[in-house]
Motif scaffolding. Sequence first.
Motif, short mmCIF file in Angstrom:
data_model
loop_
_atom_site.label_atom_id
_atom_site.label_comp_id
_atom_site.label_asym_id
_atom_site.label_seq_id
_atom_site.Cartn_x
_atom_site.Cartn_y
_atom_site.Cartn_z
N SER A 54 0.83 -1.20 0.00
CA SER A 54 0.00 0.00 0.00
C SER A 54 0.87 1.26 0.00
CB SER A 54 -0.91 0.02 1.24
OG SER A 54 -1.52 1.28 1.41
N PRO A 55 0.84 2.07 -1.08
CA PRO A 55 1.56 3.35 -1.06
C PRO A 55 1.08 4.27 0.06
CG PRO A 55 0.89 2.78 -3.29
CD PRO A 55 0.21 1.81 -2.37
N LEU A 56 -0.20 4.21 0.41
CA LEU A 56 -0.72 5.05 1.48
C LEU A 56 -0.02 4.73 2.80
CD1 LEU A 56 -2.67 7.14 2.59
CD2 LEU A 56 -4.40 5.33 2.81
N ARG A 57 0.19 3.43 3.07
CA ARG A 57 0.86 3.07 4.32
C ARG A 57 2.35 3.38 4.28
NH1 ARG A 57 -2.24 -2.55 6.20
NH2 ARG A 57 -4.31 -1.56 6.39
N VAL A 58 2.93 3.32 3.09
CA VAL A 58 4.31 3.79 2.95
C VAL A 58 4.40 5.26 3.35
CG1 VAL A 58 6.21 4.21 1.34
CG2 VAL A 58 4.88 2.11 1.16
N GLY A 59 3.47 6.06 2.83
CA GLY A 59 3.44 7.47 3.18
C GLY A 59 3.20 7.69 4.65
N LEU A 60 2.35 6.87 5.27
CA LEU A 60 2.06 6.99 6.70
C LEU A 60 3.31 6.74 7.54
CD1 LEU A 60 0.11 7.25 9.10
CD2 LEU A 60 -0.38 4.81 8.85
N VAL A 61 4.03 5.67 7.21
CA VAL A 61 5.25 5.36 7.97
C VAL A 61 6.29 6.47 7.80
CG1 VAL A 61 7.19 3.75 8.17
CG2 VAL A 61 4.88 2.87 7.92
N GLU A 62 6.48 6.92 6.56
CA GLU A 62 7.43 8.01 6.33
C GLU A 62 7.02 9.27 7.10
OE1 GLU A 62 10.21 8.21 4.59
OE2 GLU A 62 10.26 6.36 3.42
N ALA A 63 5.72 9.53 7.15
CA ALA A 63 5.22 10.71 7.85
C ALA A 63 5.47 10.61 9.34
CB ALA A 63 3.72 10.88 7.59
N VAL A 64 5.27 9.43 9.93
CA VAL A 64 5.51 9.27 11.37
C VAL A 64 6.99 9.41 11.69
CG1 VAL A 64 5.44 7.59 13.27
CG2 VAL A 64 3.44 7.90 11.80
N TRP A 65 7.84 8.83 10.86
CA TRP A 65 9.28 8.93 11.12
C TRP A 65 9.75 10.38 11.07
CZ3 TRP A 65 13.54 4.99 10.55
CH2 TRP A 65 13.11 3.72 10.87
N THR A 66 9.37 11.11 10.03
CA THR A 66 9.79 12.51 9.94
C THR A 66 9.03 13.39 10.94
OG1 THR A 66 8.25 12.79 8.09
CG2 THR A 66 10.55 12.38 7.55
N GLY A 67 7.77 13.04 11.22
CA GLY A 67 7.00 13.81 12.20
C GLY A 67 7.57 13.70 13.59
N ALA A 68 8.04 12.51 13.98
CA ALA A 68 8.67 12.35 15.29
C ALA A 68 9.93 13.21 15.40
CB ALA A 68 9.01 10.88 15.53
N LEU A 69 10.68 13.24 14.31
CA LEU A 69 11.88 14.08 14.29
C LEU A 69 11.51 15.56 14.43
CD1 LEU A 69 14.92 14.36 13.91
CD2 LEU A 69 14.57 14.21 11.44
N ALA A 70 10.44 15.97 13.77
CA ALA A 70 10.01 17.36 13.86
C ALA A 70 9.59 17.72 15.28
CB ALA A 70 8.85 17.61 12.89
N LEU A 71 8.79 16.86 15.92
CA LEU A 71 8.33 17.14 17.29
C LEU A 71 9.49 17.20 18.27
CD1 LEU A 71 5.12 14.91 17.52
CD2 LEU A 71 5.23 17.41 17.43
N ALA A 72 10.53 16.42 18.00
CA ALA A 72 11.67 16.37 18.93
C ALA A 72 12.60 17.56 18.76
CB ALA A 72 12.45 15.08 18.71
N CYS A 73 12.40 18.38 17.73
CA CYS A 73 13.34 19.48 17.47
C CYS A 73 13.31 20.55 18.56
CB CYS A 73 13.04 20.11 16.11
SG CYS A 73 13.68 19.15 14.72
N LEU A 74 12.13 20.87 19.07
CA LEU A 74 12.07 21.95 20.07
C LEU A 74 12.82 21.61 21.35
CD1 LEU A 74 8.52 23.54 19.72
CD2 LEU A 74 10.73 24.60 19.32
N PRO A 75 12.56 20.46 21.99
CA PRO A 75 13.36 20.16 23.18
C PRO A 75 14.82 19.89 22.85
CG PRO A 75 11.93 18.31 22.64
CD PRO A 75 11.50 19.45 21.78
N ALA A 76 15.13 19.52 21.60
CA ALA A 76 16.51 19.20 21.24
C ALA A 76 17.42 20.41 21.35
CB ALA A 76 16.56 18.64 19.83
N GLY A 77 16.92 21.59 20.99
CA GLY A 77 17.75 22.80 21.05
C GLY A 77 18.21 23.14 22.45
N PRO A 78 17.29 23.25 23.42
CA PRO A 78 17.73 23.49 24.79
C PRO A 78 18.67 22.41 25.32
CG PRO A 78 15.39 23.93 24.57
CD PRO A 78 15.84 23.34 23.27
N VAL A 79 18.44 21.16 24.95
CA VAL A 79 19.34 20.09 25.38
C VAL A 79 20.75 20.34 24.85
CG1 VAL A 79 19.89 17.64 25.05
CG2 VAL A 79 17.58 18.32 25.69
N ALA A 80 20.86 20.73 23.58
CA ALA A 80 22.17 20.97 22.98
C ALA A 80 22.86 22.18 23.59
CB ALA A 80 22.02 21.15 21.47
#
Length: 430
Positions: A54-80
Motif C-alpha cells: 500500500s503506497p498510502l501506508r508507505v506514506g504513513l510510515v514516512e510521515a511518522v518517522w519525519t513527524g517524530a523528528l520534527a516534534l523532537a526538534c524543540l526540546p533538542a535545542g535546549p538540550v544541545a
Amino acid sequence: MRLRCPGPRTGPPPGSLRRNRDFQLLCAGQGLSMLGSGASAVALPLLVLQVTHSPLRVGLVEAVWTGALALACLPAGPVADRFDRRTVLLVCETGRAVASAALAAAVLTGFSPLPVLLAAGVVLGFLTAPFNAAVLPAVREVVPESRLATALAVNQVRGQLAFLLGPVAGGMLFEAAPSWPFWLDSASYAVSAGCVRALRTHTGPPGREAAAGHEGWWRSFTTGIGFLWGERVLRRLTLIASAQNFVFDGVYLAIVVTSAREGASGGAVGMLTALSAAGAMAGVLLAPRVGRALPPSRVLLTTGVLCALLVGAMAFAASALVLAVLLAGCALAVAVAGSVLTVARLLRTPAGLQGRVNSAIGLLFMATPPLGSSLTGLFLDELPGWTLFLCFGGVLALLAFLAPHEAAFASADSLDRSNGVGHTRAHAMD
C-alpha cells in the motif's frame, strides 16, 4: 540587540584541518552515521511496500518517522545548549545503535508489523533531533573560525558521499535480506559513538551553560523560534526551504513507488537515490564558486527555477533512469541554494543560541515532509504519478519567486553591522 556568549573554551591550534584530530573524528563519525541512515532510508519504504502493498501506508510510515523528528526538534535545542555537546552526541548515537539493532532483529524474525515500524520511527526521531542540534555547534567549537567555512564544506562533501554509498548498499542489502540495511545502520551508529567518545576538545563552554541554565524549559523551547522570527531574512529563507522540503519529500516518495511498481529492484532504487546524492555532492562543491559569482538572491532564484523545471520534466520521463538524472539535478540545485541558508544561520546566530536556533529551523524543516509523504501516498492510490510531478513543479516555481531580493540581504547586513555582529562574510564562501 544580539548578544554573543562565547565563554572560555579549549580548541585546537589553527592549521590544516587534516591535523585537527577532533574535527576528523566528528566528520568521520557523522559520515558513518549518515551512511547507515541512507541505507535504512531506502530500505524502509521498500519494506513497508513489501509487507503492506500500500503506497498510502508507505506514506504513513514516512510521515511518522519525519513527524517524530520534527516534534523532537524543540526540546533538542535546549538540550544541545544546556549540556556538554559531546555527551549529547554520545547518548544519541548509542541510543540510535540500540534502537536500530532492535528494529533489525524484529525484521529478521518476521515481526515487523506497522505498529513496530511506527514505534521505531518515533524512538529514532527523538534521538536524531538532539544529535542534529548539537553536531553543527560542536564542529564550530573544534574548528577555528578562520577555518569554519572550509570545515563545513568538507563535512558536507563527506556527508553527501555517505548518502551516495548508503542507498546503494541499502538497496543491495535489502535484496539479500530485508534486515541487513538496519543492521548496517546500527553498526554505523555504534562506530560513530566511538568517534564521539574519543573527542578531546571541551564542547560545553561554562558561559553558555550558565546562561541557558537560568531559563525555564518552556522559555528555552521558544527562545530559538523567537530569535529566528525576528531575523527577517533567516525567517523567510527557512519558511521557503520548509515548503521545498514538503515538495521534495513527495517527489522522492513518488519516484520510489513509481519505480517499484514498474518492477525496479531494491538495488535499482538504491542507485536512483545514490544519483541524487551524487548531484548533491556536486552542488556542495559548486556552491562556493557560485556564491562568489552571484549574489544570494540570484542564487536562490536560479536554483529555484531550475528545480521547478526539472520536477515538471519528471512528468514526461520514460524510465527510472531519466527520473534519477532529473532528481540528481534537483539535488545539485538544492545543495547550492542550501549553502545560502547555512551561511546565514551560522553567521547571524550568536554562539549561545546555536543549538536552539538550529532546532527551531529543524522543526520547520521537518514539520512539512510528513504532510508531503502522506498526501503523496494518498494521491498515488488515486492518480498517475505524472500529475503529481506537474503539481510539484508548479509549487516550486512559485517558491522560487518568493525568495528574498538582494535589497533584503543588504538591509539585513546593514542591521547586523549596526548591532555589532561583526562576522566576516568573506569566510563563508572561501
